[in-house]
Design a protein around this motif. Structure first.
Motif, PDB file in Angstrom:
ATOM      1  N   CYS A   1      52.425  72.686  74.858  1.00 47.03           N
ATOM      2  CA  CYS A   1      53.744  72.860  74.233  1.00 47.03           C
ATOM      3  C   CYS A   1      54.175  74.302  74.497  1.00 47.03           C
ATOM      4  O   CYS A   1      53.631  75.234  73.891  1.00 47.03           O
ATOM      5  N   ARG A   2      55.101  74.477  75.390  1.00 44.88           N
ATOM      6  CA  ARG A   2      55.432  75.812  75.885  1.00 44.88           C
ATOM      7  C   ARG A   2      56.826  76.243  75.473  1.00 44.88           C
ATOM      8  O   ARG A   2      57.709  75.405  75.273  1.00 44.88           O
ATOM      9  N   VAL A   3      57.010  77.556  75.389  1.00 44.43           N
ATOM     10  CA  VAL A   3      58.343  78.074  75.070  1.00 44.43           C
ATOM     11  C   VAL A   3      59.256  77.861  76.272  1.00 44.43           C
ATOM     12  O   VAL A   3      58.799  77.891  77.425  1.00 44.43           O
ATOM     13  N   PRO A   4      60.542  77.629  76.039  1.00 45.31           N
ATOM     14  CA  PRO A   4      61.475  77.589  77.175  1.00 45.31           C
ATOM     15  C   PRO A   4      61.499  78.945  77.871  1.00 45.31           C
ATOM     16  O   PRO A   4      61.617  79.989  77.224  1.00 45.31           O
ATOM     17  N   VAL A   5      61.351  78.935  79.175  1.00 44.64           N
ATOM     18  CA  VAL A   5      61.245  80.169  79.961  1.00 44.64           C
ATOM     19  C   VAL A   5      62.634  80.632  80.380  1.00 44.64           C
ATOM     20  O   VAL A   5      63.483  79.827  80.774  1.00 44.64           O
ATOM     21  N   ALA A   6      62.862  81.946  80.293  1.00 45.05           N
ATOM     22  CA  ALA A   6      64.130  82.532  80.733  1.00 45.05           C
ATOM     23  C   ALA A   6      63.976  83.074  82.149  1.00 45.05           C
ATOM     24  O   ALA A   6      62.976  83.725  82.475  1.00 45.05           O
ATOM     25  N   ASP A   7      64.957  82.812  82.997  1.00 45.98           N
ATOM     26  CA  ASP A   7      64.937  83.322  84.368  1.00 45.98           C
ATOM     27  C   ASP A   7      65.212  84.824  84.376  1.00 45.98           C
ATOM     28  O   ASP A   7      66.021  85.322  83.573  1.00 45.98           O
ATOM     29  N   PRO A   8      64.575  85.578  85.275  1.00 46.91           N
ATOM     30  CA  PRO A   8      64.835  87.028  85.351  1.00 46.91           C
ATOM     31  C   PRO A   8      66.211  87.314  85.926  1.00 46.91           C
ATOM     32  O   PRO A   8      66.844  86.439  86.529  1.00 46.91           O
ATOM     33  N   GLY A   9      66.683  88.542  85.684  1.00 43.97           N
ATOM     34  CA  GLY A   9      67.994  88.955  86.187  1.00 43.97           C
ATOM     35  C   GLY A   9      67.956  90.382  86.700  1.00 43.97           C
ATOM     36  O   GLY A   9      66.885  90.999  86.811  1.00 43.97           O
ATOM     37  N   ALA A  10      69.124  90.919  86.977  1.00 41.66           N
ATOM     38  CA  ALA A  10      69.231  92.276  87.515  1.00 41.66           C
ATOM     39  C   ALA A  10      68.681  93.290  86.519  1.00 41.66           C
ATOM     40  O   ALA A  10      68.894  93.159  85.306  1.00 41.66           O
ATOM     41  N   PRO A  11      67.966  94.319  86.984  1.00 41.40           N
ATOM     42  CA  PRO A  11      67.388  95.323  86.077  1.00 41.40           C
ATOM     43  C   PRO A  11      68.434  95.922  85.135  1.00 41.40           C
ATOM     44  O   PRO A  11      69.560  96.203  85.538  1.00 41.40           O
ATOM     45  N   GLY A  12      68.019  96.089  83.889  1.00 44.78           N
ATOM     46  CA  GLY A  12      68.895  96.722  82.909  1.00 44.78           C
ATOM     47  C   GLY A  12      69.940  95.823  82.301  1.00 44.78           C
ATOM     48  O   GLY A  12      70.821  96.301  81.581  1.00 44.78           O
ATOM     49  N   THR A  13      69.855  94.518  82.531  1.00 44.87           N
ATOM     50  CA  THR A  13      70.823  93.573  81.975  1.00 44.87           C
ATOM     51  C   THR A  13      70.156  92.702  80.917  1.00 44.87           C
ATOM     52  O   THR A  13      68.926  92.701  80.762  1.00 44.87           O
TER      53      THR A  13
ATOM     54  N   ASP B   1      77.548  82.884  74.759  1.00 46.18           N
ATOM     55  CA  ASP B   1      78.774  82.796  75.545  1.00 46.18           C
ATOM     56  C   ASP B   1      78.919  84.026  76.439  1.00 46.18           C
ATOM     57  O   ASP B   1      78.260  85.057  76.244  1.00 46.18           O
ATOM     58  N   ALA B   2      79.798  83.920  77.429  1.00 40.17           N
ATOM     59  CA  ALA B   2      79.911  84.943  78.467  1.00 40.17           C
ATOM     60  C   ALA B   2      80.320  86.298  77.893  1.00 40.17           C
ATOM     61  O   ALA B   2      79.822  87.341  78.328  1.00 40.17           O
ATOM     62  N   ALA B   3      81.230  86.288  76.919  1.00 40.35           N
ATOM     63  CA  ALA B   3      81.693  87.558  76.347  1.00 40.35           C
ATOM     64  C   ALA B   3      80.554  88.270  75.620  1.00 40.35           C
ATOM     65  O   ALA B   3      80.369  89.480  75.756  1.00 40.35           O
ATOM     66  N   ALA B   4      79.767  87.513  74.831  1.00 37.51           N
ATOM     67  CA  ALA B   4      78.640  88.115  74.114  1.00 37.51           C
ATOM     68  C   ALA B   4      77.590  88.626  75.095  1.00 37.51           C
ATOM     69  O   ALA B   4      77.006  89.702  74.903  1.00 37.51           O
ATOM     70  N   ALA B   5      77.347  87.867  76.170  1.00 35.19           N
ATOM     71  CA  ALA B   5      76.371  88.308  77.169  1.00 35.19           C
ATOM     72  C   ALA B   5      76.834  89.573  77.880  1.00 35.19           C
ATOM     73  O   ALA B   5      76.026  90.463  78.173  1.00 35.19           O
ATOM     74  N   HIS B   6      78.141  89.686  78.149  1.00 38.14           N
ATOM     75  CA  HIS B   6      78.671  90.885  78.804  1.00 38.14           C
ATOM     76  C   HIS B   6      78.506  92.111  77.902  1.00 38.14           C
ATOM     77  O   HIS B   6      78.090  93.182  78.357  1.00 38.14           O
ATOM     78  N   ARG B   7      78.802  91.945  76.613  1.00 39.17           N
ATOM     79  CA  ARG B   7      78.601  93.059  75.678  1.00 39.17           C
ATOM     80  C   ARG B   7      77.126  93.433  75.602  1.00 39.17           C
ATOM     81  O   ARG B   7      76.776  94.614  75.531  1.00 39.17           O
ATOM     82  N   ALA B   8      76.272  92.417  75.639  1.00 35.23           N
ATOM     83  CA  ALA B   8      74.833  92.678  75.568  1.00 35.23           C
ATOM     84  C   ALA B   8      74.318  93.389  76.811  1.00 35.23           C
ATOM     85  O   ALA B   8      73.397  94.207  76.725  1.00 35.23           O
ATOM     86  N   ASP B   9      74.907  93.101  77.987  1.00 38.08           N
ATOM     87  CA  ASP B   9      74.512  93.828  79.199  1.00 38.08           C
ATOM     88  C   ASP B   9      74.702  95.329  79.012  1.00 38.08           C
ATOM     89  O   ASP B   9      73.825  96.135  79.352  1.00 38.08           O
ATOM     90  N   ARG B  10      75.854  95.700  78.483  1.00 33.49           N
ATOM     91  CA  ARG B  10      76.128  97.130  78.251  1.00 33.49           C
ATOM     92  C   ARG B  10      75.163  97.704  77.218  1.00 33.49           C
ATOM     93  O   ARG B  10      74.689  98.837  77.349  1.00 33.49           O
ATOM     94  N   ALA B  11      74.879  96.914  76.180  1.00 35.31           N
ATOM     95  CA  ALA B  11      73.978  97.394  75.131  1.00 35.31           C
ATOM     96  C   ALA B  11      72.550  97.553  75.644  1.00 35.31           C
ATOM     97  O   ALA B  11      71.849  98.508  75.271  1.00 35.31           O
ATOM     98  N   VAL B  12      72.093  96.628  76.478  1.00 30.41           N
ATOM     99  CA  VAL B  12      70.757  96.772  77.071  1.00 30.41           C
ATOM    100  C   VAL B  12      70.683  98.053  77.900  1.00 30.41           C
ATOM    101  O   VAL B  12      69.697  98.804  77.831  1.00 30.41           O
ATOM    102  N   ALA B  13      71.715  98.315  78.680  1.00 29.50           N
ATOM    103  CA  ALA B  13      71.747  99.548  79.477  1.00 29.50           C
ATOM    104  C   ALA B  13      71.662 100.780  78.578  1.00 29.50           C
ATOM    105  O   ALA B  13      70.974 101.759  78.897  1.00 29.50           O
TER     106      ALA B  13
END
Length: 346
Positions: free
Chosen positions: A47-59, A157-169
């Motif tokens: 029973c495994r956790v759903p895996v997230a695909d990697p993305g561009a560094p800092g996102t 959603d895309a808007a929340a993910a875009h804000r999160a990209d900036r916050a991760v950076a």
């Protein structure tokens, strides 16, 4: 024999499912609600956790794809070890003291009335932990972590993910320079602590502070012991997901590979087959709640999370009572985090 604290019973949240055999969902997945079934799924290697695909560094996608939380089995041990190593340098006692200090300061600035959700529940744990994990500006980390936490689960959603990209950076720029996996898992500790700690502090404030009609009475008992029961009865994380990697038998049901599982902590924590008088507060129960998980994927920061919550709640219990205003919660299927919970000075 354990003693029941003299409070009213803490009723389940209205949409908490009853404990029952595994139930098939319309989407083809299954929901598990009994303690034994949920624990078996948490500890079963298939029973495994759903895996997230990697993305561009800092996102955001880089963060999700690199933290242990969403890692495949072959990468999970090393990434979890990175998080555990970061936490090993953080003394829970110091976290508790810092959380108490920040809470006192917030109460003194509030002039008698304070919204726990807005002023304490996320801000205090994230700030206290960020400073001890070496972030250059703990105050600046708080809003960034909050933004990332709001989009952390896949499907944002895309808007929340875009804000999160900036916050991760922003968080990367604040964190000490480390190899990518160490850096991501350091940030991941903050993100995973954010909403879960907010929910735990909110639940503690709701259930451990004197209610409005008992403004001069104290709820009896030690915060540490009582909080274990609050965690069981009103968990901040109400459930989690798994996917079967091979055929598994759970709760008498044969589940083929690829089956989605929803594990309901809120139901399992009230299983009458495990917890006598499941709605009553009994701080000395021998069986732990499942809210922090179990097995090799169990929460590595349990001691730290509890220390942060206890630091806040000890101060609130000494100085405050709940205000006579309704407690409102943020909309979320599996998190229970207050949107507003007011307290007033005694």
């Amino acid at each position: 024999m354990t003693a029941t604290v003299s409070w009213p019973a803490i009723a389940p949240v209205p949409d908490t499912p009853p404990c029952a055999p595994p139930a098939r969902r319309p989407d083809g997945g299954w929901t598990l609600t009994r303690y034994a079934d949920v624990r078996a799924a948490l500890t079963e290697a298939s029973c495994r956790v759903p895996v997230a695909d990697p993305g561009a560094p800092g996102t955001l996608s880089w963060l999700r794809g690199t933290v242990s939380r969403f890692s495949p089995p072959e990468r999970h041990p090393a990434r979890r070890s990175a998080g555990i190593a970061a936490l090993a340098a953080v003394d829970p006692g110091e976290l508790r003291a810092e959380a108490a200090r920040l809470t006192v300061a917030a109460l003194e600035a509030a002039a008698g009335r304070l919204d726990v959700a807005g002023a304490l529940a996320r801000r205090v744990p994230v700030r206290a932990l960020a400073s001890r994990l070496g972030l250059a500006d703990a105050d600046a980390a708080v809003p960034a972590v909050t933004v990332v936490a709001a989009a952390y689960q896949p499907g944002a959603d895309a808007a929340a993910a875009h804000r999160a990209d900036r916050a991760v950076a922003d968080l990367v720029s604040l964190a000490p320079p480390d190899p990518p996996e160490v850096l991501a898992n350091r940030i991941g500790l903050l993100v995973q602590a954010c909403d879960a700690s907010a929910g735990l502090i909110g639940a503690g404030a709701r259930h451990l502070l004197p209610p409005p009609d008992r403004d001069r009475a104290a709820v009896p008992g030690d915060t540490t012991r009582l909080l274990a029961e609050v965690l069981r009865l009103d968990p901040p994380v109400r459930g989690t997901r798994r996917v079967t990697a091979a055929t598994v038998r759970l709760g008498g049901v044969e589940l083929p590979a690829g089956t989605g599982l929803l594990l309901r902590f809120d139901a399992a924590n009230r299983d009458p087959a495990v917890f006598a008088e499941p709605d009553m507060v009994r701080p000395d129960r021998a069986v732990p709640a499942l809210t922090f998980g179990a097995g090799h994927r169990g929460c590595p920061g349990q001691r730290h999370a509890l220390a942060l919550a206890i630091g806040v709640l000890d101060v609130l219990r000494e100085r405050c009572r709940r205000a006579p205003t309704p407690v409102r919660y943020e909309p979320h299927p599996l998190l229970r985090v207050p949107a507003r919970l007011e307290v007033v000075a005694r």
